[in-house]
Design an enzyme around this catalytic site. Structure first.
Site, PDB file in Angstrom:
ATOM      1  N   CYS A 198      27.825 -38.692  10.719  1.00  0.00           N
ATOM      2  CA  CYS A 198      28.438 -40.275   9.992  1.00  0.00           C
ATOM      3  C   CYS A 198      27.370 -41.514  11.159  1.00  0.00           C
ATOM      4  O   CYS A 198      27.663 -41.236  12.221  1.00  0.00           O
ATOM      5  CB  CYS A 198      30.401 -40.587  10.556  1.00  0.00           C
ATOM      6  SG  CYS A 198      30.643 -42.489  10.733  1.00  0.00           S
ATOM      7  N   CYS A 233      23.631 -44.512   6.526  1.00  0.00           N
ATOM      8  CA  CYS A 233      25.183 -43.995   5.967  1.00  0.00           C
ATOM      9  C   CYS A 233      25.098 -42.886   4.985  1.00  0.00           C
ATOM     10  O   CYS A 233      25.118 -42.746   4.198  1.00  0.00           O
ATOM     11  CB  CYS A 233      26.348 -44.989   5.702  1.00  0.00           C
ATOM     12  SG  CYS A 233      28.101 -44.457   5.680  1.00  0.00           S
TER      13      CYS A 233
END
Length: 277
Positions: free
Chosen positions: A78, A190
């Site tokens: 992440c 992302c």
């Protein structure tokens, strides 16, 4: 390493939800004999809409849980959690290999002569000092356009990665930055966005070009190069484990266990589907 782990102990991978499955997929392709634990923190998704301190606290909680499961390394799959928590987690776990994500800004910036690069990321990632320093480092090589992607994580979490609903959301996100513009590359900042890569490519192909300023690939098609950090993260994980003499030497395919903080069992089903197992 002081903790009771060995070569067969699992590599742990975590994200705010399903996004990091894209990293797990690449890790398994690169190191198929390793065992893996994946933790999706969907109950607290999206991290990119939270504060720095909230994300750091969530990442610390998840890391403690994964260590209790015997992880020999932790991959923060992440970008937002890496920016907010990686340095802190390394400081409090000095003997643990912790590998984070980094937006693929460098390869995008070097893909052509002073390219214009879209950086698609969560609002928090775009605000973090780590991201600002990264783009500043390459600003003489490229022009960057920051694109906060509100709602994209949530849509991927819901299981939608293509189709009319996804296309409508992407047009809303990308249209203000791209219509009629000459864009050379786009960074998927992302891990959730990687699951929607095909839809993103299609919308960019529809939007990004005016007749007088088009970019073509070697086959004469409109083309925007897409970059993400998945392979780089997987290779860094392999390097760190090799450095620690902790690579699994088994010649059989490893196991995968997937957990999620949400009580919605559909999220586990989507996770395995995205992983293609």
């Amino acid at each position: 390493m002081n903790r009771k782990t060995d070569r067969t102990s699992p590599i742990a991978v975590f994200d705010s939800g399903l996004g990091g499955i894209s990293i797990l997929r690449v890790l398994r392709n690169l190191m198929p004999n390793e065992n893996y634990i994946y933790y999706g923190d969907s109950a607290n998704a999206p991290y990119g809409e939270k504060t720095h301190d909230e994300v750091r606290a969530a990442a610390e909680r998840v890391t403690k849980l994964l260590l209790s499961e015997g992880a020999k390394a932790v991959v923060i799959a992440c970008n937002t959690a890496t920016s907010a928590a990686a340095e802190y987690l390394r400081a409090i776990n000095p003997n643990l290999p912790i590998i984070g994500m980094e937006p693929a800004v460098k390869p995008a910036a070097c893909c052509s002569d002073h390219p214009t690069v879209l950086v698609m990321a969560t609002p928090l990632t775009l605000k973090e000092e780590k991201f600002r320093l990264l783009t500043k480092k390459y600003r003489d090589c490229a022009s960057f356009i920051d694109v906060p992607c509100h709602g994209l994580v949530e849509m991927v979490e819901s299981g939608v990665t293509s189709g009319n609903e996804m296309n409508s959301l992407l047009h809303g996100i990308l249209d203000p930055y791209t219509i009629g513009q000459k864009i050379d590359a786009a960074v998927l900042g992302c891990t959730h966005y990687i699951h929607a890569r095909a839809a993103i490519e299609n919308v960019l192909a529809e939007n990004l070009f005016s007749p007088e300023s088009e970019t073509f690939d070697s086959h004469g098609n409109k083309h925007v190069q897409i970059f993400d950090g998945a392979l780089g993260t997987a290779k860094e994980t392999e390097r760190r484990l090799n450095e620690a003499d902790m690579l699994n030497t088994s010649d059989t395919r490893g196991s995968v266990k997937i957990y999620n903080s949400s009580e919605d069992t559909a999220l586990l089903e989507r996770s395995y589907k995205l992983l293609n197992i």
